[in-house]
Scaffold this motif. Structure first.
Motif, short mmCIF file in Angstrom:
data_model
loop_
_atom_site.label_atom_id
_atom_site.label_comp_id
_atom_site.label_asym_id
_atom_site.label_seq_id
_atom_site.Cartn_x
_atom_site.Cartn_y
_atom_site.Cartn_z
N ILE A 436 -51.72 22.98 -121.79
CA ILE A 436 -51.55 23.00 -123.16
C ILE A 436 -50.88 24.27 -123.57
CG2 ILE A 436 -52.13 22.82 -125.66
CD1 ILE A 436 -54.33 20.63 -124.47
N ALA A 437 -49.41 24.17 -123.96
CA ALA A 437 -48.87 25.40 -124.38
C ALA A 437 -49.09 26.21 -125.85
CB ALA A 437 -47.12 25.39 -124.08
N PRO A 438 -48.88 27.32 -125.95
CA PRO A 438 -48.81 28.68 -125.14
C PRO A 438 -49.82 28.81 -124.13
CG PRO A 438 -49.14 29.22 -127.34
CD PRO A 438 -49.25 27.72 -127.42
N LEU A 439 -49.33 29.00 -122.84
CA LEU A 439 -50.30 29.07 -121.89
C LEU A 439 -49.84 29.83 -120.67
CD1 LEU A 439 -53.16 28.16 -121.01
CD2 LEU A 439 -52.03 26.22 -119.69
N THR A 440 -50.55 30.92 -120.11
CA THR A 440 -50.32 31.76 -118.88
C THR A 440 -51.49 31.41 -118.01
OG1 THR A 440 -49.20 33.49 -120.39
CG2 THR A 440 -49.96 33.92 -118.23
N ILE A 441 -50.85 31.34 -116.77
CA ILE A 441 -51.82 30.87 -115.58
C ILE A 441 -51.71 32.14 -114.59
CG2 ILE A 441 -52.44 29.47 -113.73
CD1 ILE A 441 -51.77 27.08 -115.51
N GLY A 442 -52.42 32.94 -114.53
CA GLY A 442 -52.18 34.39 -113.83
C GLY A 442 -51.98 34.16 -112.12
N ALA A 443 -51.34 35.12 -111.77
CA ALA A 443 -51.05 35.08 -110.31
C ALA A 443 -52.05 34.88 -109.39
CB ALA A 443 -50.41 36.58 -109.92
N GLY A 444 -51.96 33.90 -108.33
CA GLY A 444 -52.97 33.36 -107.55
C GLY A 444 -54.15 32.80 -108.25
N ALA A 445 -53.85 32.13 -109.28
CA ALA A 445 -54.96 31.38 -110.02
C ALA A 445 -54.98 30.17 -109.53
CB ALA A 445 -55.13 31.66 -111.44
N TYR A 446 -56.27 29.10 -109.86
CA TYR A 446 -56.12 27.99 -109.38
C TYR A 446 -56.63 27.21 -110.98
CZ TYR A 446 -56.21 28.61 -104.35
OH TYR A 446 -55.80 28.99 -103.15
N THR A 447 -56.01 26.08 -111.01
CA THR A 447 -56.92 24.91 -111.89
C THR A 447 -57.40 23.63 -111.25
OG1 THR A 447 -54.77 23.83 -112.49
CG2 THR A 447 -54.87 25.81 -113.61
N ALA A 448 -58.25 23.21 -111.58
CA ALA A 448 -58.99 22.24 -110.85
C ALA A 448 -58.11 20.76 -111.26
CB ALA A 448 -60.16 22.08 -111.40
N ALA A 449 -58.30 19.95 -110.44
CA ALA A 449 -57.51 18.84 -110.70
C ALA A 449 -57.94 17.93 -111.90
CB ALA A 449 -57.62 17.77 -109.43
N GLY A 450 -57.28 17.52 -112.76
CA GLY A 450 -57.69 16.83 -113.92
C GLY A 450 -58.17 17.52 -115.01
#
Ligand code: UD1
Ligand code: CA
Length: 489
Positions: A436-450
């Motif tokens: 959901i923007a605005p959003l930043t996902i940092g370097a090397g980070a993970y988001t869990a499926a779903g």
């Protein structure tokens, strides 16, 4: 890089070379294009010169071919739809207005201010003859100059001369006059040598002839074609050059002729591409606009449409039914079937598709993979990144080597504004992540499926947002019992 511009760069280079070698006499040349007519037979609100042939307005084809002759002056006579036609011409020519459409002779009179003080040769052509090549125009000029003629007409012999002006010659085959179809005698109607509508006049001879035009014809107009008979009767030398290929000089008056011209131009483009080292698996189902460039050893599958300002590099594989509209494709790119790339770039060695859509100034970096049924809009995928099937990026930018899992999407629009998403180098976005923007996902980070991710994710961390999984042990047994109670099998 091979190029299919209708001005044929090979031919243009040859003409320039001959000129540099002194084989072509360089005397002053002015060109005049008549583009003021109503184009009644098109039955269109669009001015005839703007009807496209292979994706470009007819007037564009004419101007780009004429510019290869490097004329000293270039003028276009505009009238019906003048504003729009002038916009299309831009600064490529001086424009002269013909306020009222009183015939091709009258239109040429309107161009005289652009020829003020000019003493060389004047090549006149019409905006509705888009397929003529620079070689043919150069041959016409060469002959005109070699003969020292006051005027030289480009003619051709056609099977069906209906609608064209006929070339009337005397017993010694010298040109006497051009007679329009509607003014021709039954005997003259049988003449199959026609006026193509392309001429060269010595400037002073043109001015004299135009002064003597009268509207004594079926349409009550001033015909430029009458100038030929006027010069002959005044004892001036008038020559004619017959060109061998009538298709090249066809005039487009209606949509049937427009489609015919389109077919001829498309064929030429495909031939040029193939001769320049591009494989077209099924040329007849491949549509390539004028000006599109394709590098050698690229293979193009059946049903592809390469449109607008598209460029494709070398050694690409463009599979079946791919549409590229103003796309920039690098070298070694694989575009799988039914992919659409619009106003966007795909860099070297990247792969996209099948059934994927990349649009809105998007950029797919080097070596990236965009899987099936994925979509990018106004987004950039950094080099080496992967975006798997059924995913969507809108207003997003990724760093290098990012992985976007299957079904992951950006929610970039809140119903009022669009917001950006930034996914930094090496991040791993799990399948079905909702970003959901605005959003930043940092370097090397993970988001869990779903996960539904609505807050920034710090570098190297895992963001997980989903309910704990519950197990209800005997669920299937419960369902079976309820079905039995209801008498269901
Ligand atoms: C014209 C020629 C015909 C020739 C044919 C070739 C004349 C009288 N006839 O016929 O001999 O065989 O082309 O295709 O020239 N235009 C103006 N202002 C006007 C009228 C026309 O600018 O008042 C322009 C049109 O925009 C068009 C061109 O002149 O680009 C030719 O006019 P069109 O009506 O198409 O002439 P044709 O009947 O095709
Ligand atoms: Ca015409």
């Amino acid at each position: 890089m091979p190029h299919n511009d209708p001005g044929h760069p090979g031919a243009i280079a040859a003409v320039l070379h001959r000129r540099a070698q002194g084989e072509i006499a360089v005397s002053a040349l002015a060109v005049v294009v008549l583009a003021a007519g109503e184009g009644k037979r098109m039955k269109s609100d669009l001015p005839k010169p703007l009807h496209p042939v292979c994706g470009r307005p007819m007037i564009d084809h004419v101007l780009s071919t004429l510019s290869s002759l490097q004329p000293d002056r270039i003028a276009v006579v505009v009238g019906v739809g003048a504003d729009r036609v002038c916009d299309a011409i831009g600064d490529r020519a001086r424009t002269c207005e013909q306020p009222e459409q009183r015939g091709t002779g009258h239109a040429t009179l309107c161009a005289l201010p652009a020829l003020e003080g000019f003493a060389g040769d004047v090549l006149i052509t019409y905006a509705d003859i888009p397929l003529v090549t620079v070689e043919t125009l150069q041959a016409l000029l060469d002959r005109h100059r070699a003969e020292g003629a006051a005027a030289t007409v480009l003619t051709t012999v056609v099977g069906d001369p209906t609608g064209y002006g006929r070339m009337v010659r005397d017993d010694s085959a010298a040109v006497c006059a051009v007679v329009e179809h509607r003014d021709a005698s039954p005997e003259q109607l049988g003449i199959c040598e026609i006026n193509t509508g392309i001429y060269v006049f010595q400037a002073d001879a043109l001015r004299r002839a135009l002064q003597e035009l009268t509207p004594e014809n079926d349409q009550g107009e001033l015909y430029l074609t009458d100038g030929i008979g006027i010069l002959v009767r005044a004892g001036q030398k008038v020559a004619a050059v017959a060109t061998a290929d009538p298709a090249e000089v066809m005039g487009i008056n209606n949509r049937v002729q427009l489609a015919e011209a389109e077919g001829i131009a498309r064929d030429r483009i495909r031939r040029t591409l193939m001769l320049d080292g591009v494989t077209l698996i099924d040329p007849s189902s491949t549509f390539v606009d004028a000006g599109v460039t394709v590098g050698r050893d690229t293979v193009i599958g059946p049903g592809c449409h390469l449109l607008g300002a598209t460029t494709i590099g070398c050694c690409c594989e463009i599979r079946g039914h791919v549409t590229l509209r103003s796309a920039t494709i690098g070298d070694g790119v694989l575009l799988r079937d039914h992919t659409l790339i619009e106003d966007s770039a795909v860099r070297d060695e990247a792969q996209v598709g099948p059934f994927s859509l990349v649009r809105g100034n998007s950029d797919v970096g080097r070596g990236c993979k965009v899987g099936s049924s994925a979509e990018m809009n106004r987004s950039r995928l950094g080099d080496g990144s992967k975006m798997q099937h059924f995913s969507y990026l809108g207003d997003a930018t990724t760093g290098l080597d990012v992985n976007i899992g299957a079904g992951a999407i950006t929610c970039n629009y809140d119903g009022i504004d669009k917001h950006p998403t930034k996914i930094e180098d090496g991040a791993f976005v799990g399948s079905d992540t909702i970003m959901i923007a605005p959003l930043t996902i940092g370097a090397g980070a993970y988001t869990a499926a779903g996960s539904v991710i609505s807050k920034d994710v710090p570098a190297e961390s895992l963001a997980i947002e989903r309910g704990e999984q519950r197990i209800i042990e005997d669920w299937a047994e419960r369902v079976r019992r309820r079905r039995e109670e209801r008498g269901l099998a």
